[in-house]
Design a protein around this motif. Structure first.
Motif, PDB file in Angstrom:
ATOM      1  N   LEU A  40       0.817  -1.222   0.000  1.00 40.72           N
ATOM      2  CA  LEU A  40       0.000   0.000   0.000  1.00 40.72           C
ATOM      3  C   LEU A  40       0.845   1.264   0.000  1.00 40.72           C
ATOM      4  O   LEU A  40       0.393   2.319  -0.454  1.00 40.72           O
ATOM      5  CB  LEU A  40      -0.912   0.009   1.231  1.00 40.72           C
ATOM      6  N   LYS A  41       2.067   1.146   0.533  1.00 35.37           N
ATOM      7  CA  LYS A  41       2.932   2.336   0.568  1.00 35.37           C
ATOM      8  C   LYS A  41       3.272   2.798  -0.852  1.00 35.37           C
ATOM      9  O   LYS A  41       3.281   3.981  -1.141  1.00 35.37           O
ATOM     10  CB  LYS A  41       4.215   2.036   1.348  1.00 35.37           C
ATOM     11  N   SER A  42       3.572   1.835  -1.730  1.00 36.41           N
ATOM     12  CA  SER A  42       3.918   2.223  -3.101  1.00 36.41           C
ATOM     13  C   SER A  42       2.708   2.197  -4.032  1.00 36.41           C
ATOM     14  O   SER A  42       2.718   2.822  -5.094  1.00 36.41           O
ATOM     15  CB  SER A  42       5.021   1.305  -3.639  1.00 36.41           C
ATOM     16  N   GLU A  43       1.668   1.441  -3.642  1.00 45.55           N
ATOM     17  CA  GLU A  43       0.452   1.373  -4.472  1.00 45.55           C
ATOM     18  C   GLU A  43      -0.754   1.706  -3.605  1.00 45.55           C
ATOM     19  O   GLU A  43      -1.566   0.839  -3.312  1.00 45.55           O
ATOM     20  CB  GLU A  43       0.284  -0.044  -5.045  1.00 45.55           C
ATOM     21  N   PRO A  44      -0.874   2.945  -3.185  1.00 47.99           N
ATOM     22  CA  PRO A  44      -1.969   3.274  -2.258  1.00 47.99           C
ATOM     23  C   PRO A  44      -3.340   3.247  -2.929  1.00 47.99           C
ATOM     24  O   PRO A  44      -3.428   3.307  -4.155  1.00 47.99           O
ATOM     25  CB  PRO A  44      -1.628   4.702  -1.819  1.00 47.99           C
ATOM     26  N   TRP A  45      -4.367   3.133  -2.096  1.00 51.60           N
ATOM     27  CA  TRP A  45      -5.751   3.312  -2.557  1.00 51.60           C
ATOM     28  C   TRP A  45      -5.849   4.687  -3.209  1.00 51.60           C
ATOM     29  O   TRP A  45      -5.431   5.694  -2.643  1.00 51.60           O
ATOM     30  CB  TRP A  45      -6.677   3.230  -1.362  1.00 51.60           C
ATOM     31  N   LYS A  46      -6.372   4.708  -4.427  1.00 47.37           N
ATOM     32  CA  LYS A  46      -6.366   5.969  -5.168  1.00 47.37           C
ATOM     33  C   LYS A  46      -7.478   5.954  -6.199  1.00 47.37           C
ATOM     34  O   LYS A  46      -7.673   4.949  -6.893  1.00 47.37           O
ATOM     35  CB  LYS A  46      -4.995   6.083  -5.865  1.00 47.37           C
ATOM     36  N   ILE A  47      -8.214   7.044  -6.294  1.00 47.59           N
ATOM     37  CA  ILE A  47      -9.242   7.157  -7.337  1.00 47.59           C
ATOM     38  C   ILE A  47      -8.782   8.213  -8.321  1.00 47.59           C
ATOM     39  O   ILE A  47      -8.500   9.358  -7.936  1.00 47.59           O
ATOM     40  CB  ILE A  47     -10.612   7.512  -6.730  1.00 47.59           C
ATOM     41  N   GLU A  48      -8.656   7.818  -9.561  1.00 49.19           N
ATOM     42  CA  GLU A  48      -8.120   8.723 -10.578  1.00 49.19           C
ATOM     43  C   GLU A  48      -8.692   8.356 -11.938  1.00 49.19           C
ATOM     44  O   GLU A  48      -8.707   7.170 -12.301  1.00 49.19           O
ATOM     45  CB  GLU A  48      -6.589   8.553 -10.602  1.00 49.19           C
ATOM     46  N   ASP A  49      -9.152   9.328 -12.679  1.00 46.02           N
ATOM     47  CA  ASP A  49      -9.683   9.112 -14.029  1.00 46.02           C
ATOM     48  C   ASP A  49     -10.727   7.989 -14.087  1.00 46.02           C
ATOM     49  O   ASP A  49     -10.703   7.158 -15.000  1.00 46.02           O
ATOM     50  CB  ASP A  49      -8.541   8.773 -15.001  1.00 46.02           C
ATOM     51  N   GLY A  50     -11.607   7.968 -13.132  1.00 45.76           N
ATOM     52  CA  GLY A  50     -12.671   6.970 -13.150  1.00 45.76           C
ATOM     53  C   GLY A  50     -12.228   5.563 -12.815  1.00 45.76           C
ATOM     54  O   GLY A  50     -12.944   4.600 -13.082  1.00 45.76           O
ATOM     55  N   ARG A  51     -11.041   5.452 -12.238  1.00 38.48           N
ATOM     56  CA  ARG A  51     -10.552   4.126 -11.859  1.00 38.48           C
ATOM     57  C   ARG A  51     -10.166   4.132 -10.397  1.00 38.48           C
ATOM     58  O   ARG A  51      -9.695   5.143  -9.881  1.00 38.48           O
ATOM     59  CB  ARG A  51      -9.302   3.771 -12.666  1.00 38.48           C
ATOM     60  N   VAL A  52     -10.367   2.988  -9.758  1.00 36.96           N
ATOM     61  CA  VAL A  52      -9.896   2.864  -8.387  1.00 36.96           C
ATOM     62  C   VAL A  52      -8.722   1.885  -8.351  1.00 36.96           C
ATOM     63  O   VAL A  52      -8.818   0.761  -8.840  1.00 36.96           O
ATOM     64  CB  VAL A  52     -11.056   2.487  -7.423  1.00 36.96           C
ATOM     65  N   TYR A  53      -7.618   2.390  -7.818  1.00 34.85           N
ATOM     66  CA  TYR A  53      -6.367   1.634  -7.778  1.00 34.85           C
ATOM     67  C   TYR A  53      -6.101   1.084  -6.381  1.00 34.85           C
ATOM     68  O   TYR A  53      -6.480   1.715  -5.391  1.00 34.85           O
ATOM     69  CB  TYR A  53      -5.185   2.545  -8.154  1.00 34.85           C
ATOM     70  N   GLY A  54      -5.384  -0.009  -6.318  1.00 41.14           N
ATOM     71  CA  GLY A  54      -4.950  -0.556  -5.028  1.00 41.14           C
ATOM     72  C   GLY A  54      -4.740  -2.050  -5.143  1.00 41.14           C
ATOM     73  O   GLY A  54      -5.361  -2.701  -5.990  1.00 41.14           O
ATOM     74  N   PRO A  55      -3.874  -2.597  -4.288  1.00 41.93           N
ATOM     75  CA  PRO A  55      -3.592  -4.029  -4.354  1.00 41.93           C
ATOM     76  C   PRO A  55      -4.826  -4.875  -4.044  1.00 41.93           C
ATOM     77  O   PRO A  55      -5.468  -4.668  -3.014  1.00 41.93           O
ATOM     78  CB  PRO A  55      -2.501  -4.235  -3.287  1.00 41.93           C
ATOM     79  N   GLY A  56      -5.156  -5.780  -4.948  1.00 40.35           N
ATOM     80  CA  GLY A  56      -6.301  -6.664  -4.720  1.00 40.35           C
ATOM     81  C   GLY A  56      -7.636  -6.067  -5.125  1.00 40.35           C
ATOM     82  O   GLY A  56      -8.669  -6.708  -4.992  1.00 40.35           O
ATOM     83  N   THR A  57      -7.641  -4.837  -5.658  1.00 40.90           N
ATOM     84  CA  THR A  57      -8.925  -4.253  -6.079  1.00 40.90           C
ATOM     85  C   THR A  57      -9.576  -5.131  -7.152  1.00 40.90           C
ATOM     86  O   THR A  57     -10.718  -5.570  -7.009  1.00 40.90           O
ATOM     87  CB  THR A  57      -8.730  -2.835  -6.672  1.00 40.90           C
ATOM     88  N   TYR A  58      -8.812  -5.371  -8.215  1.00 40.11           N
ATOM     89  CA  TYR A  58      -9.352  -6.063  -9.395  1.00 40.11           C
ATOM     90  C   TYR A  58      -9.348  -7.582  -9.181  1.00 40.11           C
ATOM     91  O   TYR A  58     -10.273  -8.282  -9.583  1.00 40.11           O
ATOM     92  CB  TYR A  58      -8.482  -5.634 -10.579  1.00 40.11           C
TER      93      TYR A  58
END
Ligand SMILES: [Zn+2]
Length: 376
Positions: free
Chosen positions: A92-110
Protein backbone atom coordinates in the motif's frame (compact mmCIF):
# COMPACT_ATOMS: atom_id res chain seq x y z
CA UNK A 1 -37.94 -0.52 -7.13
CA UNK A 2 -35.41 1.54 -9.04
CA UNK A 3 -35.75 1.92 -12.78
CA UNK A 4 -32.92 -0.49 -13.19
CA UNK A 5 -30.79 -2.09 -10.56
CA UNK A 6 -27.87 -0.33 -12.16
CA UNK A 7 -29.23 3.07 -11.12
CA UNK A 8 -29.91 1.69 -7.65
CA UNK A 9 -26.26 0.70 -7.29
CA UNK A 10 -25.15 3.93 -8.94
CA UNK A 11 -26.65 5.73 -5.95
CA UNK A 12 -24.79 3.43 -3.60
CA UNK A 13 -21.39 3.92 -5.24
CA UNK A 14 -19.82 5.96 -2.43
CA UNK A 15 -20.71 3.22 0.09
CA UNK A 16 -19.51 0.50 -2.25
CA UNK A 17 -16.16 2.20 -2.74
CA UNK A 18 -15.78 2.82 0.99
CA UNK A 19 -16.41 -0.87 1.63
CA UNK A 20 -13.87 -1.87 -1.02
CA UNK A 21 -11.35 0.49 0.52
CA UNK A 22 -11.71 -1.29 3.87
CA UNK A 23 -10.96 -4.62 2.14
CA UNK A 24 -7.99 -3.25 0.21
CA UNK A 25 -6.44 -1.55 3.21
CA UNK A 26 -6.39 -4.89 5.03
CA UNK A 27 -3.61 -6.44 2.97
CA UNK A 28 -3.83 -10.20 2.50
CA UNK A 29 -0.85 -11.99 0.97
CA UNK A 30 -1.73 -15.71 0.81
CA UNK A 31 1.13 -16.85 3.06
CA UNK A 32 0.31 -14.41 5.89
CA UNK A 33 -2.40 -16.29 7.75
CA UNK A 34 -2.81 -13.68 10.44
CA UNK A 35 -3.36 -10.88 7.93
CA UNK A 36 -5.74 -12.96 5.80
CA UNK A 37 -7.75 -14.03 8.85
CA UNK A 38 -8.14 -10.41 9.91
CA UNK A 39 -9.99 -9.58 6.69
CA UNK A 40 -11.77 -12.95 6.86
CA UNK A 41 -13.27 -12.01 10.20
CA UNK A 42 -14.40 -8.68 8.82
CA UNK A 43 -16.04 -10.30 5.78
CA UNK A 44 -17.70 -12.94 7.97
CA UNK A 45 -19.17 -10.17 10.13
CA UNK A 46 -20.51 -8.29 7.14
CA UNK A 47 -22.31 -11.31 5.70
CA UNK A 48 -23.60 -12.32 9.15
CA UNK A 49 -25.15 -8.88 9.44
CA UNK A 50 -27.24 -9.71 6.36
CA UNK A 51 -28.60 -12.81 8.09
CA UNK A 52 -26.24 -15.31 6.48
CA UNK A 53 -25.02 -18.46 8.17
CA UNK A 54 -21.22 -18.23 8.06
CA UNK A 55 -19.03 -21.29 8.61
CA UNK A 56 -15.38 -20.55 9.22
CA UNK A 57 -13.36 -23.49 7.94
CA UNK A 58 -10.20 -23.56 10.06
CA UNK A 59 -6.81 -23.88 8.37
CA UNK A 60 -3.38 -24.17 9.93
CA UNK A 61 -1.13 -22.85 7.15
CA UNK A 62 -3.32 -20.48 5.17
CA UNK A 63 -6.23 -18.27 6.15
CA UNK A 64 -9.50 -19.80 7.30
CA UNK A 65 -11.95 -20.20 4.46
CA UNK A 66 -15.48 -18.86 4.65
CA UNK A 67 -18.60 -20.70 3.61
CA UNK A 68 -21.51 -18.28 3.62
CA UNK A 69 -25.07 -19.51 3.17
CA UNK A 70 -28.21 -17.54 2.47
CA UNK A 71 -31.71 -18.79 1.74
CA UNK A 72 -33.37 -22.16 1.89
CA UNK A 73 -34.24 -25.19 -0.18
CA UNK A 74 -32.56 -28.21 -1.69
CA UNK A 75 -31.21 -26.48 -4.77
CA UNK A 76 -28.16 -24.32 -4.32
CA UNK A 77 -25.96 -22.18 -6.49
CA UNK A 78 -22.37 -21.62 -5.59
CA UNK A 79 -20.63 -18.26 -5.74
CA UNK A 80 -16.88 -18.54 -5.73
CA UNK A 81 -14.09 -16.08 -5.04
CA UNK A 82 -10.97 -15.41 -3.02
CA UNK A 83 -9.65 -12.63 -0.81
CA UNK A 84 -5.96 -13.51 -0.74
CA UNK A 85 -3.67 -11.50 -3.03
CA UNK A 86 -0.17 -11.83 -4.44
CA UNK A 87 0.84 -8.48 -2.90
CA UNK A 88 2.98 -8.34 0.25
CA UNK A 89 1.93 -6.40 3.35
CA UNK A 90 3.29 -2.89 2.86
CA UNK A 91 2.49 -2.73 -0.88
CA UNK A 92 0.00 0.00 0.00
CA UNK A 93 2.93 2.34 0.57
CA UNK A 94 3.92 2.22 -3.10
CA UNK A 95 0.45 1.37 -4.47
CA UNK A 96 -1.97 3.27 -2.26
CA UNK A 97 -5.75 3.31 -2.56
CA UNK A 98 -6.37 5.97 -5.17
CA UNK A 99 -9.24 7.16 -7.34
CA UNK A 100 -8.12 8.72 -10.58
CA UNK A 101 -9.68 9.11 -14.03
CA UNK A 102 -12.67 6.97 -13.15
CA UNK A 103 -10.55 4.13 -11.86
CA UNK A 104 -9.90 2.86 -8.39
CA UNK A 105 -6.37 1.63 -7.78
CA UNK A 106 -4.95 -0.56 -5.03
CA UNK A 107 -3.59 -4.03 -4.35
CA UNK A 108 -6.30 -6.66 -4.72
CA UNK A 109 -8.92 -4.25 -6.08
CA UNK A 110 -9.35 -6.06 -9.39
CA UNK A 111 -8.13 -9.53 -8.33
CA UNK A 112 -10.51 -9.80 -6.61
CA UNK A 113 -11.69 -8.01 -3.53
CA UNK A 114 -14.15 -5.92 -5.54
CA UNK A 115 -15.93 -9.15 -6.57
CA UNK A 116 -16.71 -10.03 -2.96
CA UNK A 117 -17.89 -6.49 -2.26
CA UNK A 118 -20.16 -6.71 -5.35
CA UNK A 119 -21.71 -9.91 -3.97
CA UNK A 120 -22.20 -8.29 -0.59
CA UNK A 121 -24.10 -5.37 -2.13
CA UNK A 122 -26.17 -7.59 -4.41
CA UNK A 123 -27.17 -9.71 -1.44
CA UNK A 124 -27.75 -6.68 0.81
CA UNK A 125 -30.32 -5.39 -1.69
CA UNK A 126 -31.92 -8.82 -2.00
CA UNK A 127 -32.31 -8.91 1.79
CA UNK A 128 -33.47 -5.32 2.21
CA UNK A 129 -36.01 -5.50 -0.60
CA UNK A 130 -37.18 -9.02 0.15
CA UNK A 131 -36.40 -10.27 -3.33
CA UNK A 132 -37.35 -13.95 -3.58
CA UNK A 133 -34.67 -16.48 -4.51
CA UNK A 134 -35.15 -19.69 -6.49
CA UNK A 135 -32.15 -21.40 -4.93
CA UNK A 136 -30.09 -21.19 -1.82
CA UNK A 137 -26.91 -19.15 -2.27
CA UNK A 138 -23.62 -20.56 -1.01
CA UNK A 139 -20.67 -18.19 -1.21
CA UNK A 140 -17.26 -19.77 -0.84
CA UNK A 141 -14.60 -17.18 -0.05
CA UNK A 142 -11.21 -18.79 -0.53
CA UNK A 143 -7.90 -17.79 1.06
CA UNK A 144 -5.29 -19.62 -1.00
CA UNK A 145 -6.37 -19.27 -4.64
CA UNK A 146 -3.23 -17.41 -5.61
CA UNK A 147 -1.02 -20.39 -4.77
CA UNK A 148 -3.28 -22.98 -6.43
CA UNK A 149 -5.91 -23.59 -3.72
CA UNK A 150 -3.91 -26.19 -1.85
CA UNK A 151 -6.06 -26.16 1.27
CA UNK A 152 -9.36 -25.26 -0.35
CA UNK A 153 -9.60 -27.49 -3.43
CA UNK A 154 -11.43 -30.31 -1.68
CA UNK A 155 -13.97 -27.91 -0.14
CA UNK A 156 -14.57 -26.22 -3.47
CA UNK A 157 -15.07 -29.54 -5.22
CA UNK A 158 -17.42 -30.79 -2.51
CA UNK A 159 -19.54 -27.63 -2.63
CA UNK A 160 -19.57 -27.66 -6.44
CA UNK A 161 -20.94 -31.21 -6.47
CA UNK A 162 -23.92 -30.01 -4.43
CA UNK A 163 -24.56 -26.99 -6.66
CA UNK A 164 -26.56 -26.63 -9.88
CA UNK A 165 -24.10 -24.01 -11.08
CA UNK A 166 -21.05 -22.08 -10.01
CA UNK A 167 -20.69 -18.34 -10.49
CA UNK A 168 -17.07 -17.23 -10.23
CA UNK A 169 -16.59 -13.59 -9.31
CA UNK A 170 -13.03 -13.36 -10.62
CA UNK A 171 -12.25 -10.26 -12.71
CA UNK A 172 -13.80 -9.98 -16.15
CA UNK A 173 -11.60 -10.28 -19.22
CA UNK A 174 -10.18 -6.94 -20.43
CA UNK A 175 -13.29 -5.76 -22.30
CA UNK A 176 -15.70 -6.91 -19.58
CA UNK A 177 -16.30 -10.34 -21.14
CA UNK A 178 -17.33 -13.27 -19.02
CA UNK A 179 -15.01 -16.26 -19.11
CA UNK A 180 -16.68 -19.38 -20.44
CA UNK A 181 -13.58 -21.51 -20.78
CA UNK A 182 -10.24 -21.60 -19.09
CA UNK A 183 -7.20 -23.62 -19.85
CA UNK A 184 -6.05 -26.09 -17.27
CA UNK A 185 -2.46 -26.54 -16.37
CA UNK A 186 0.29 -27.36 -13.99
CA UNK A 187 3.98 -27.56 -13.58
CA UNK A 188 6.46 -30.35 -14.19
CA UNK A 189 9.98 -30.49 -12.81
CA UNK A 190 12.54 -32.46 -14.79
CA UNK A 191 15.59 -33.58 -12.80
CA UNK A 192 18.64 -34.97 -14.54
CA UNK A 193 21.54 -36.75 -12.91
CA UNK A 194 24.79 -37.34 -14.78
CA UNK A 195 28.32 -38.05 -13.60
CA UNK A 196 30.82 -35.39 -12.49
CA UNK A 197 34.34 -35.46 -13.94
CA UNK A 198 37.23 -33.05 -14.48
CA UNK A 199 36.39 -31.24 -17.70
CA UNK A 200 40.04 -31.30 -18.79
CA UNK A 201 41.49 -34.57 -17.54
CA UNK A 202 38.48 -36.91 -17.55
CA UNK A 203 36.02 -35.46 -20.06
CA UNK A 204 35.17 -38.90 -21.46
CA UNK A 205 34.31 -40.27 -18.01
CA UNK A 206 31.73 -37.61 -17.30
CA UNK A 207 28.03 -37.66 -18.10
CA UNK A 208 27.06 -34.04 -18.69
CA UNK A 209 23.68 -33.40 -17.08
CA UNK A 210 23.31 -30.08 -18.92
CA UNK A 211 23.86 -31.75 -22.28
CA UNK A 212 21.28 -34.35 -21.32
CA UNK A 213 18.69 -31.80 -20.22
CA UNK A 214 19.25 -29.76 -23.40
CA UNK A 215 17.87 -32.64 -25.49
CA UNK A 216 14.75 -32.76 -23.31
CA UNK A 217 14.22 -29.01 -23.30
CA UNK A 218 13.89 -29.10 -27.09
CA UNK A 219 11.63 -32.15 -26.98
CA UNK A 220 9.36 -30.65 -24.31
CA UNK A 221 9.01 -27.35 -26.17
CA UNK A 222 7.95 -29.32 -29.24
CA UNK A 223 5.00 -30.91 -27.37
CA UNK A 224 3.32 -27.49 -27.77
CA UNK A 225 0.30 -27.59 -30.08
CA UNK A 226 -1.24 -24.15 -30.51
CA UNK A 227 -4.18 -25.49 -32.48
CA UNK A 228 -5.13 -27.84 -29.66
CA UNK A 229 -4.61 -25.03 -27.15
CA UNK A 230 -1.61 -26.75 -25.58
CA UNK A 231 1.53 -24.90 -24.57
CA UNK A 232 4.65 -26.01 -22.75
CA UNK A 233 7.27 -23.56 -21.65
CA UNK A 234 10.53 -24.43 -19.95
CA UNK A 235 10.59 -21.49 -17.60
CA UNK A 236 13.66 -22.00 -15.46
CA UNK A 237 16.75 -24.15 -15.74
CA UNK A 238 19.51 -24.79 -13.25
CA UNK A 239 22.62 -26.95 -13.30
CA UNK A 240 26.34 -27.22 -12.94
CA UNK A 241 28.74 -25.54 -10.53
CA UNK A 242 31.92 -24.38 -12.24
CA UNK A 243 33.00 -24.51 -15.86
CA UNK A 244 35.86 -26.98 -15.44
CA UNK A 245 33.68 -29.72 -13.94
CA UNK A 246 31.36 -31.83 -16.07
CA UNK A 247 28.02 -31.15 -14.32
CA UNK A 248 26.34 -34.10 -12.65
CA UNK A 249 23.02 -32.36 -12.08
CA UNK A 250 20.52 -30.14 -13.88
CA UNK A 251 16.85 -29.42 -13.49
CA UNK A 252 14.14 -27.46 -15.26
CA UNK A 253 10.66 -26.19 -14.36
CA UNK A 254 8.07 -26.50 -17.08
CA UNK A 255 4.78 -24.61 -17.28
CA UNK A 256 1.99 -26.53 -19.03
CA UNK A 257 -1.40 -25.26 -20.25
CA UNK A 258 -4.05 -27.43 -21.87
CA UNK A 259 -7.57 -26.82 -23.16
CA UNK A 260 -8.99 -30.34 -23.01
CA UNK A 261 -8.66 -33.35 -20.76
CA UNK A 262 -7.43 -35.41 -23.77
CA UNK A 263 -4.51 -33.03 -24.11
CA UNK A 264 -3.85 -33.24 -20.38
CA UNK A 265 -3.50 -36.99 -20.79
CA UNK A 266 -1.34 -36.72 -23.89
CA UNK A 267 1.12 -34.37 -22.20
CA UNK A 268 1.24 -36.33 -18.96
CA UNK A 269 2.06 -39.48 -20.92
CA UNK A 270 4.72 -37.76 -23.02
CA UNK A 271 6.38 -36.24 -19.96
CA UNK A 272 6.45 -39.55 -18.13
CA UNK A 273 7.87 -41.30 -21.18
CA UNK A 274 10.96 -39.10 -21.38
CA UNK A 275 13.98 -41.40 -21.38
CA UNK A 276 17.70 -40.65 -21.07
CA UNK A 277 19.66 -39.97 -24.26
CA UNK A 278 23.22 -40.16 -22.91
CA UNK A 279 24.43 -43.48 -21.54
CA UNK A 280 24.63 -43.21 -17.75
CA UNK A 281 22.20 -40.29 -17.40
CA UNK A 282 19.09 -40.57 -15.22
CA UNK A 283 15.81 -38.66 -15.37
CA UNK A 284 13.06 -38.00 -12.87
CA UNK A 285 9.84 -36.23 -13.76
CA UNK A 286 7.91 -34.66 -10.90
CA UNK A 287 4.75 -32.59 -10.71
CA UNK A 288 1.90 -32.76 -13.16
CA UNK A 289 -1.27 -31.14 -14.39
CA UNK A 290 -3.07 -30.02 -11.25
CA UNK A 291 -5.78 -27.80 -12.70
CA UNK A 292 -8.18 -29.50 -15.09
CA UNK A 293 -9.39 -27.38 -18.01
CA UNK A 294 -12.72 -25.56 -17.73
CA UNK A 295 -14.31 -26.54 -21.02
CA UNK A 296 -17.12 -24.64 -22.70
CA UNK A 297 -20.10 -27.01 -22.91
CA UNK A 298 -23.64 -26.58 -24.25
CA UNK A 299 -24.65 -26.02 -20.63
CA UNK A 300 -22.09 -23.26 -20.23
CA UNK A 301 -23.53 -21.57 -23.29
CA UNK A 302 -27.05 -21.69 -21.84
CA UNK A 303 -25.82 -20.19 -18.60
CA UNK A 304 -23.94 -17.48 -20.45
CA UNK A 305 -27.00 -16.60 -22.55
CA UNK A 306 -29.00 -16.29 -19.36
CA UNK A 307 -26.41 -13.89 -17.92
CA UNK A 308 -26.39 -11.95 -21.18
CA UNK A 309 -30.18 -11.59 -20.99
CA UNK A 310 -29.84 -10.21 -17.45
CA UNK A 311 -27.34 -7.63 -18.68
CA UNK A 312 -29.70 -6.66 -21.52
CA UNK A 313 -32.39 -5.93 -18.94
CA UNK A 314 -29.89 -3.50 -17.46
CA UNK A 315 -29.24 -1.97 -20.86
CA UNK A 316 -25.83 -3.30 -21.71
CA UNK A 317 -24.32 -6.15 -23.66
CA UNK A 318 -22.23 -8.91 -22.13
CA UNK A 319 -19.78 -10.89 -24.23
CA UNK A 320 -17.85 -14.07 -23.51
CA UNK A 321 -14.34 -15.28 -24.03
CA UNK A 322 -12.01 -18.19 -23.36
CA UNK A 323 -8.82 -17.44 -21.42
CA UNK A 324 -5.52 -19.14 -20.64
CA UNK A 325 -5.28 -18.47 -16.90
CA UNK A 326 -6.84 -20.82 -14.36
CA UNK A 327 -9.08 -20.13 -11.38
CA UNK A 328 -11.08 -22.10 -8.83
CA UNK A 329 -13.71 -22.29 -11.58
CA UNK A 330 -11.59 -25.04 -13.10
CA UNK A 331 -12.28 -27.27 -10.06
CA UNK A 332 -16.00 -26.52 -10.09
CA UNK A 333 -16.24 -27.32 -13.81
CA UNK A 334 -14.25 -30.52 -13.30
CA UNK A 335 -17.02 -31.71 -10.96
CA UNK A 336 -19.45 -31.39 -13.88
CA UNK A 337 -20.99 -28.21 -12.45
CA UNK A 338 -22.02 -25.51 -14.94
CA UNK A 339 -19.53 -22.73 -14.40
CA UNK A 340 -19.56 -19.10 -15.45
CA UNK A 341 -16.44 -17.13 -14.61
CA UNK A 342 -15.29 -13.51 -14.84
CA UNK A 343 -18.46 -12.09 -13.26
CA UNK A 344 -16.41 -9.71 -11.12
CA UNK A 345 -15.00 -6.27 -11.80
CA UNK A 346 -13.95 -4.71 -15.08
CA UNK A 347 -10.43 -3.33 -14.93
CA UNK A 348 -6.85 -4.35 -15.53
CA UNK A 349 -3.47 -5.04 -13.97
CA UNK A 350 -4.02 -8.21 -11.94
CA UNK A 351 -0.79 -8.92 -10.00
CA UNK A 352 0.73 -5.69 -11.36
CA UNK A 353 1.30 -2.24 -9.88
CA UNK A 354 -1.34 -0.58 -12.08
CA UNK A 355 -4.07 -2.89 -10.78
CA UNK A 356 -7.42 -1.08 -10.92
CA UNK A 357 -11.18 -1.35 -11.31
CA UNK A 358 -13.25 0.77 -13.70
CA UNK A 359 -15.76 2.61 -11.54
CA UNK A 360 -18.38 3.24 -14.25
CA UNK A 361 -18.85 -0.48 -14.76
CA UNK A 362 -19.44 -1.28 -11.08
CA UNK A 363 -23.21 -0.65 -10.80
CA UNK A 364 -24.06 -2.73 -13.88
CA UNK A 365 -21.92 -5.67 -12.74
CA UNK A 366 -23.63 -5.74 -9.33
CA UNK A 367 -27.03 -5.45 -11.00
CA UNK A 368 -26.30 -8.53 -13.12
CA UNK A 369 -25.19 -10.44 -10.03
CA UNK A 370 -28.40 -9.52 -8.23
CA UNK A 371 -30.43 -10.74 -11.20
CA UNK A 372 -28.43 -13.97 -11.44
CA UNK A 373 -28.68 -14.66 -7.71
CA UNK A 374 -32.44 -14.31 -7.81
CA UNK A 375 -33.18 -16.00 -11.13
CA UNK A 376 -31.08 -19.19 -11.08
ZN1 LIG B 1 -8.05 -14.06 -8.64
Amino acid sequence: MAATWTSHFQDKLPDILAELRTYVEMETPTHDKEAVDRLGEYIAGRFRSLGCKVDVIPQTTYGNQLRVEYGEGDEQIMVLGHFDTVKEVGTLKSEPWKIEDGRVYGPGTYDMKAGIVFCYYALKTIVEQNIPLKSKLVFFWNTDEEIGSESSEKWIREEARRSTCALVIEPAAGDGSLKTSRKGGGEFVLKVTGRAAHAGNDHALGVNAIEEIAHHVLAIQSFTDYEAGTTLSVGTIRGGSVSNVVPDYAEADIDVRISTSEEAERITTLMNQLTPILPGAQLTVEGGITKPPMERTAGTEQLFLHAQAQAQLEGFNLTERGVGGTSDGNFAADEGTLTLDGLGPVGDGAHASHEHVVIDAIPGRIAVLLRLFSSL
